[in-house]
Design a protein around this motif. Sequence first.
Motif, PDB file in Angstrom:
ATOM      1  N   SER A   1       6.315   9.574   4.086  1.00  0.00           N
ATOM      2  CA  SER A   1       7.605   9.713   4.756  1.00  0.00           C
ATOM      3  C   SER A   1       7.745   8.528   5.712  1.00  0.00           C
ATOM      4  O   SER A   1       6.963   7.583   5.675  1.00  0.00           O
ATOM      5  N   LEU A   2       8.734   8.607   6.576  1.00  0.00           N
ATOM      6  CA  LEU A   2       8.938   7.504   7.516  1.00  0.00           C
ATOM      7  C   LEU A   2       7.886   7.487   8.609  1.00  0.00           C
ATOM      8  O   LEU A   2       7.576   6.429   9.169  1.00  0.00           O
TER       9      LEU A   2
ATOM     10  N   SER B   1       9.361   1.414   0.334  1.00  0.00           N
ATOM     11  CA  SER B   1       8.407   0.319   0.195  1.00  0.00           C
ATOM     12  C   SER B   1       8.369  -0.195  -1.235  1.00  0.00           C
ATOM     13  O   SER B   1       8.233  -1.398  -1.479  1.00  0.00           O
ATOM     14  N   THR B   2       8.492   0.707  -2.193  1.00  0.00           N
ATOM     15  CA  THR B   2       8.543   0.308  -3.597  1.00  0.00           C
ATOM     16  C   THR B   2       9.753  -0.581  -3.860  1.00  0.00           C
ATOM     17  O   THR B   2       9.657  -1.603  -4.550  1.00  0.00           O
ATOM     18  N   ILE B   3      10.904  -0.198  -3.305  1.00  0.00           N
ATOM     19  CA  ILE B   3      12.114  -1.014  -3.445  1.00  0.00           C
ATOM     20  C   ILE B   3      11.894  -2.382  -2.829  1.00  0.00           C
ATOM     21  O   ILE B   3      12.269  -3.413  -3.405  1.00  0.00           O
TER      22      ILE B   3
ATOM     23  N   GLN C   1      17.415   7.168   6.331  1.00  0.00           N
ATOM     24  CA  GLN C   1      18.281   8.336   6.184  1.00  0.00           C
ATOM     25  C   GLN C   1      17.626   9.423   5.338  1.00  0.00           C
ATOM     26  O   GLN C   1      17.678  10.596   5.685  1.00  0.00           O
ATOM     27  N   ASN C   2      16.993   9.013   4.255  1.00  0.00           N
ATOM     28  CA  ASN C   2      16.297   9.980   3.406  1.00  0.00           C
ATOM     29  C   ASN C   2      14.839  10.166   3.808  1.00  0.00           C
ATOM     30  O   ASN C   2      14.156  11.020   3.224  1.00  0.00           O
ATOM     31  N   LEU C   3      14.355   9.342   4.750  1.00  0.00           N
ATOM     32  CA  LEU C   3      12.993   9.443   5.284  1.00  0.00           C
ATOM     33  C   LEU C   3      11.934   9.357   4.183  1.00  0.00           C
ATOM     34  O   LEU C   3      10.899  10.025   4.243  1.00  0.00           O
ATOM     35  N   ASN C   4      12.184   8.498   3.216  1.00  0.00           N
ATOM     36  CA  ASN C   4      11.249   8.312   2.101  1.00  0.00           C
ATOM     37  C   ASN C   4      10.644   6.919   2.198  1.00  0.00           C
ATOM     38  O   ASN C   4      11.089   5.976   1.544  1.00  0.00           O
TER      39      ASN C   4
ATOM     40  N   GLN D   1       0.829  -1.205   0.000  1.00  0.00           N
ATOM     41  CA  GLN D   1       0.000   0.000   0.000  1.00  0.00           C
ATOM     42  C   GLN D   1       0.867   1.260   0.000  1.00  0.00           C
ATOM     43  O   GLN D   1       0.630   2.198  -0.767  1.00  0.00           O
ATOM     44  N   LEU D   2       1.895   1.278   0.856  1.00  0.00           N
ATOM     45  CA  LEU D   2       2.751   2.455   0.954  1.00  0.00           C
ATOM     46  C   LEU D   2       3.554   2.693  -0.318  1.00  0.00           C
ATOM     47  O   LEU D   2       3.951   3.830  -0.602  1.00  0.00           O
ATOM     48  N   SER D   3       3.802   1.632  -1.083  1.00  0.00           N
ATOM     49  CA  SER D   3       4.591   1.791  -2.305  1.00  0.00           C
ATOM     50  C   SER D   3       3.867   2.637  -3.351  1.00  0.00           C
ATOM     51  O   SER D   3       4.498   3.107  -4.304  1.00  0.00           O
ATOM     52  N   PHE D   4       2.580   2.836  -3.183  1.00  0.00           N
ATOM     53  CA  PHE D   4       1.811   3.670  -4.109  1.00  0.00           C
ATOM     54  C   PHE D   4       1.559   5.065  -3.542  1.00  0.00           C
ATOM     55  O   PHE D   4       0.704   5.789  -4.028  1.00  0.00           O
TER      56      PHE D   4
END
Length: 271
Positions: free
Chosen positions: A29-30, A246-248, A238-241, A22-25
């Motif tokens: 942020s973190l 989640s996509t990765i 680190q990048n708070l993305n 779900q978060l990958s779409f």
Amino acid sequence: MLAPFLLTFVLFFIYPMLRAIQLSFTSSSLTETGAYVGFANYAKLVGDADFWASLRHTGAFALYTTIPTAAIGLLMALAVNRLLRAKNFALALFFLPYVLPVSVVTLVWQWILNGNFGIVNALTGLNNLWFSHVDTAMVTVAVVTVWWTVGFKMLLFLAGLQNIPKETYEAAALDGAQGFQIFRYITWPLLWPITMLVLILQLIASLKIFAQVYILTGGGPFNSTRVVLQYMYETAFQNLNGGYASTIAVAFFLIVLTMSLLQAALLSRKS
């Protein structure tokens, strides 16, 4: 009786996996859930040079460790199985590294391969910074990993060897089979199911490499050992993305699943 396991499995495995999908779409942020962005994260991933570089490094590590670990584990199992008096001692000696935590393993090898006072440089006369050189860093991490994990693979092979009926060897000997012929026509075919299991388990474990790389090299030098899980960790913490991390994670899960299924299919065709 299955309820406790099923509840734990759903709560700690299924739900996090669905949540990651779900978060990958989203552009989360973190700490906060972001807006829905559709397949934008996946489109970005396709053109992400850092992701593909980390995937290549992960594949190289898997190549360096999967087959060598299986081969060395088999040789160790064959050696231990032939011992009579010292079998238990040899088994304990070879299996000991596997019970060590990764922090201890990496600390030991940092001392052994230290560029200033390491025993390897002292014995060989080299002055190599094993974890700090682009040409040797990933190979060295692979060597450390093989040393650490080969004991478990040896145990699997040893269990397979001990399950081969002695009558089979006796019948082969009566037919004139000797030495390598016994291994080629009796031991190896009967060990093939165990070999399949070892190769699949080792491939999955190698693709999920993180701790050894993170502690020994930090992904360096010049990101030459940065693997997918480390890139995902850096993206999230680190990048708070969180959305892109989640996509990765989802993409890498599909890659690992596909490679595992392909390997299982190829190995089963040879059996």
